[in-house]
Design an enzyme around this catalytic site. Structure first.
Site, PDB file in Angstrom:
ATOM      1  N   ASP A   1       0.241   2.259   1.684  1.00 31.99           N
ATOM      2  CA  ASP A   1      -0.912   2.037   2.541  1.00 31.99           C
ATOM      3  C   ASP A   1      -2.155   1.874   1.666  1.00 31.99           C
ATOM      4  OD1 ASP A   1      -2.426   1.782   4.861  1.00 31.99           O
ATOM      5  OD2 ASP A   1      -2.498   3.927   5.279  1.00 31.99           O
ATOM      6  N   HIS A   2      -3.054   1.028   2.064  1.00 33.94           N
ATOM      7  CA  HIS A   2      -4.326   0.805   1.372  1.00 33.94           C
ATOM      8  C   HIS A   2      -4.154   0.506  -0.108  1.00 33.94           C
ATOM      9  CE1 HIS A   2      -7.298   2.726   4.444  1.00 33.94           C
ATOM     10  NE2 HIS A   2      -6.408   1.949   5.026  1.00 33.94           N
TER      11      HIS A   2
ATOM     12  N   GLN B   1      -4.949  10.079   5.287  1.00 34.22           N
ATOM     13  CA  GLN B   1      -4.692   9.577   6.640  1.00 34.22           C
ATOM     14  C   GLN B   1      -3.192   9.413   6.860  1.00 34.22           C
ATOM     15  OE1 GLN B   1      -6.369   5.765   7.558  1.00 34.22           O
ATOM     16  NE2 GLN B   1      -4.909   4.642   6.313  1.00 34.22           N
TER      17      GLN B   1
END
Length: 175
Positions: free
Chosen positions: A75-76, A100
């Protein structure tokens, strides 16, 4: 490498990893270099230069690894790679989705800077959440900013997940 040449990116079925960015040498096609950023193992990204072979079956060969071990994640991971008007490579590194969802206990490193020892040993752990500025041979530009007393590939810091880069010509400098 996969059939036909080029890297075989590591990608998960649910992640934001794999092939992350590509930039053509400013002199392409006369100069046959293509720069590619890709994840090559879980949590690791590299930026490499390849030779483009314009044959009946085009291929990429001769990988030269410029930087390796840049943090990536599911993610990201961001992943935009461009060559600026100054001839330098620019690459966006996301914060790896820290704090997150499934990464909720991961430390946010977007405002942490590397030490001189980390830079000297090619430990890029603190490159998360940054925009990198890299010479086309992988070295650190001599005019990159000095942050916390250290010059590194880091050009800007404190980003969550920068997903785009655009170069606008400066009328004063000409690039």
């Amino acid at each position: 490498s996969r059939a036909g040449g080029g890297p075989t990116p590591h990608a998960t079925s649910i992640g934001q990893d794999g092939m992350m960015g590509m930039a053509l040498h400013p002199g392409f096609p006369a100069t046959d270099s293509i720069f590619i950023a890709y994840t090559y193992a879980p949590g690791s990204l590299r930026i490499s230069r390849f030779k483009y072979n314009n044959t009946a079956t085009p291929s990429l060969t001769g990988e030269t690894i410029l930087l390796s071990g840049i943090p990536a994640n599911n993610d990201h991971s961001s992943g935009r790679l461009i060559i600026g008007g100054d001839g330098m490579l620019y690459y966006t590194c996301g914060d790896r989705g820290a704090n997150q969802f499934g990464n909720r206990c991961s430390e946010i490193l977007s405002q942490d800077l590397p030490t001189a020892g980390q830079v000297a040993s090619s430990n890029f752990t603190n490159y998360s959440g940054k925009v990198l500025r890299i010479c086309r041979d992988g070295s650190i530009p001599s005019d990159n900013p000095v942050m916390a007393g250290v010059r590194s590939h880091i050009f800007t810091m404190g980003h969550r997940n920068a997903q785009g880069l655009v170069w606008q010509k400066n009328p004063t400098t000409g690039y």
